[in-house]
Scaffold this motif. Structure first.
Motif, mmCIF file in Angstrom:
data_model
loop_
_atom_site.group_PDB
_atom_site.id
_atom_site.type_symbol
_atom_site.label_atom_id
_atom_site.label_comp_id
_atom_site.label_asym_id
_atom_site.label_seq_id
_atom_site.Cartn_x
_atom_site.Cartn_y
_atom_site.Cartn_z
ATOM 1 N N ASN A 7 5.716 5.401 22.773
ATOM 2 C CA ASN A 7 5.749 6.597 23.597
ATOM 3 C C ASN A 7 6.720 7.666 23.096
ATOM 4 N N ALA A 8 7.957 7.278 22.862
ATOM 5 C CA ALA A 8 9.000 8.254 22.514
ATOM 6 C C ALA A 8 8.740 8.929 21.169
ATOM 7 N N TYR A 9 8.490 8.127 20.144
ATOM 8 C CA TYR A 9 8.310 8.720 18.814
ATOM 9 C C TYR A 9 6.990 9.462 18.682
ATOM 10 N N THR A 10 5.985 9.074 19.453
ATOM 11 C CA THR A 10 4.735 9.837 19.427
ATOM 12 C C THR A 10 4.967 11.240 19.971
ATOM 13 N N ASP A 11 5.759 11.364 21.031
ATOM 14 C CA ASP A 11 6.115 12.696 21.538
ATOM 15 C C ASP A 11 6.832 13.515 20.475
ATOM 16 N N GLU A 12 7.766 12.878 19.776
ATOM 17 C CA GLU A 12 8.530 13.585 18.741
ATOM 18 C C GLU A 12 7.634 13.995 17.571
ATOM 19 N N ILE A 13 6.720 13.119 17.200
ATOM 20 C CA ILE A 13 5.796 13.425 16.099
ATOM 21 C C ILE A 13 4.900 14.608 16.458
ATOM 22 N N LEU A 14 4.361 14.598 17.662
ATOM 23 C CA LEU A 14 3.479 15.689 18.085
ATOM 24 C C LEU A 14 4.240 17.000 18.230
ATOM 25 N N TYR A 15 5.491 16.919 18.639
ATOM 26 C CA TYR A 15 6.302 18.139 18.692
ATOM 27 C C TYR A 15 6.534 18.669 17.272
ATOM 28 N N GLN A 16 6.884 17.771 16.353
ATOM 29 C CA GLN A 16 7.118 18.173 14.962
ATOM 30 C C GLN A 16 5.876 18.840 14.374
ATOM 31 N N ALA A 17 4.697 18.310 14.728
ATOM 32 C CA ALA A 17 3.435 18.849 14.206
ATOM 33 C C ALA A 17 2.939 20.045 15.016
ATOM 34 N N ARG A 18 3.607 20.328 16.135
ATOM 35 C CA ARG A 18 3.237 21.418 17.049
ATOM 36 C C ARG A 18 1.812 21.250 17.586
ATOM 37 N N ILE A 19 1.493 20.019 17.946
ATOM 38 C CA ILE A 19 0.203 19.695 18.550
ATOM 39 C C ILE A 19 0.451 19.200 19.971
ATOM 40 N N SER A 20 -0.265 19.749 20.927
ATOM 41 C CA SER A 20 -0.125 19.290 22.307
ATOM 42 C C SER A 20 -0.582 17.835 22.423
ATOM 43 N N PRO A 21 0.142 17.013 23.171
ATOM 44 C CA PRO A 21 -0.269 15.610 23.351
ATOM 45 C C PRO A 21 -1.593 15.475 24.087
ATOM 46 N N PHE A 22 -2.048 16.559 24.728
ATOM 47 C CA PHE A 22 -3.296 16.534 25.482
ATOM 48 C C PHE A 22 -4.477 17.072 24.684
ATOM 49 N N SER A 23 -4.243 17.401 23.423
ATOM 50 C CA SER A 23 -5.327 17.850 22.548
ATOM 51 C C SER A 23 -6.354 16.742 22.358
ATOM 52 N N ILE A 24 -7.623 17.127 22.273
ATOM 53 C CA ILE A 24 -8.690 16.149 22.024
ATOM 54 C C ILE A 24 -8.666 15.789 20.535
ATOM 55 N N ALA A 25 -8.634 14.498 20.248
ATOM 56 C CA ALA A 25 -8.429 14.027 18.883
ATOM 57 C C ALA A 25 -9.408 14.623 17.878
ATOM 58 N N ASN A 26 -10.707 14.646 18.215
ATOM 59 C CA ASN A 26 -11.687 15.124 17.226
ATOM 60 C C ASN A 26 -11.832 16.647 17.199
ATOM 61 N N ARG A 27 -10.993 17.343 17.941
ATOM 62 C CA ARG A 27 -11.017 18.816 17.907
ATOM 63 C C ARG A 27 -9.858 19.390 17.106
ATOM 64 N N ILE A 28 -9.009 18.526 16.601
ATOM 65 C CA ILE A 28 -7.865 19.002 15.819
ATOM 66 C C ILE A 28 -8.336 19.318 14.400
ATOM 67 N N PRO A 29 -8.116 20.532 13.906
ATOM 68 C CA PRO A 29 -8.625 20.936 12.587
ATOM 69 C C PRO A 29 -7.945 20.179 11.445
ATOM 70 N N PRO A 30 -8.631 20.046 10.305
ATOM 71 C CA PRO A 30 -8.108 19.310 9.152
ATOM 72 C C PRO A 30 -6.722 19.766 8.698
ATOM 73 N N ALA A 31 -6.488 21.071 8.702
ATOM 74 C CA ALA A 31 -5.185 21.573 8.266
ATOM 75 C C ALA A 31 -4.061 21.051 9.163
ATOM 76 N N GLN A 32 -4.342 20.946 10.451
ATOM 77 C CA GLN A 32 -3.334 20.461 11.380
ATOM 78 C C GLN A 32 -3.158 18.943 11.262
ATOM 79 N N LEU A 33 -4.211 18.248 10.883
ATOM 80 C CA LEU A 33 -4.111 16.804 10.668
ATOM 81 C C LEU A 33 -3.232 16.497 9.462
ATOM 82 N N LYS A 34 -3.267 17.361 8.475
ATOM 83 C CA LYS A 34 -2.392 17.204 7.318
ATOM 84 C C LYS A 34 -0.933 17.332 7.741
ATOM 85 N N VAL A 35 -0.670 18.280 8.631
ATOM 86 C CA VAL A 35 0.683 18.451 9.166
ATOM 87 C C VAL A 35 1.084 17.229 9.982
#
Length: 259
Positions: A163-191
């Protein structure tokens, strides 16, 4: 619950402290969660030399000279603990007494921590492995309409993230934790792939900086958003908290929502 950086530090320090010690006696005061019999454990582990302690996913592995291994899953409140003599710590699940008089126990006041003899190896990639890259994330997320945080924490897809590190990872990547997994663009997945490694490695460094001898507990003061006493992120945004069941998600408006 201890996560990858915690377990990496625990295993590193425990190996330095205990490598080469011989098990004189093994005791299981609380066998309820035991995956095998106490008699089998004693037969396979007593008189053996402890060769290494390492992390595997969310578990610790204790390796011995006869190629047997003990898997320790600490669950929410389990902790490794050192002791001297014959009296092991309160709430002990399993205790290894060494021939030099010292000992290593796993404690858990809730009694949920688990011990497994020779646990099966998993084919699911570990979060810190090179296999978890942008291509892997894109393939893994392709058919998932679940929230990205839920997918990242699914141990059947990627091992080790909590839980804790997933929040930190998503913050680092600037992706909302509520984003739909298959809607995240390839460039953001690289980040995101880069953020997973960066956050976990930095966590290890921060924990060692705090206490280079740590073998139990959770040090979280360095975290940027997953912190109960912080109200603002490094970027100056208010930290939002969203509770689902007993688990809290921490995030800010800096993180883009993909739906």
């Amino acid at each position: 619950m201890p996560e990858i950086p915690d377990l990496e530090v625990f295993s590193m320090n425990l190996t330095k402290m205990l490598q080469g010690k011989v098990v004189k006696k093994l005791e299981v005061p609380y066998p309820k969660k035991l995956k095998t019999t106490v008699a089998t454990l004693k037969k396979q582990i007593e008189k053996q030399t402890l060769t290494e302690i390492y992390r595997e996913g969310k578990q610790l592995r204790l390796a011995f000279s006869n190629n047997n291994k003990l898997g320790w899953h600490l669950m929410l409140h389990g902790e490794p603990a050192l002791f001297e003599g014959k009296e092991y710590p309160k709430w002990t699940i399993i205790a290894l007494q060494f021939t030099d008089g010292g000992g290593l126990a796993m404690t858990d006041f809730q009694g949920q921590a688990m011990v497994t003899l020779n646990p099966e190896e998993s084919e699911v990639p570990d979060a810190m492995s090179a296999q978890v890259n942008a291509k892997f994330l894109q393939e893994t997320f392709a058919s998932s309409k679940k929230a990205i945080k839920e997918v990242l924490m699914n141990q059947d897809l990627i091992r080790g993230l909590g839980n804790a590190y997933t929040d930190e990872i998503l913050y680092q990547a600037r992706i909302s934790p509520f984003s739909i997994a298959n809607r995240i663009p390839p460039a953001q997945l690289k980040v995101l792939a880069s953020s997973i490694k960066k956050v976990l490695k930095d966590g290890i460094k921060q924990i060692l900086k705090h206490d280079k001898h740590l073998i139990s507990g959770e040090y979280r003061d360095f975290m940027k958003v997953h912190h109960a006493r912080k109200n603002e992120s490094p970027g100056g945004y208010a930290i939002q908290k969203h509770k689902v069941g007993s688990r809290k998600t921490y995030y800010t408006e800096e993180q883009q929502l993909f739906t």
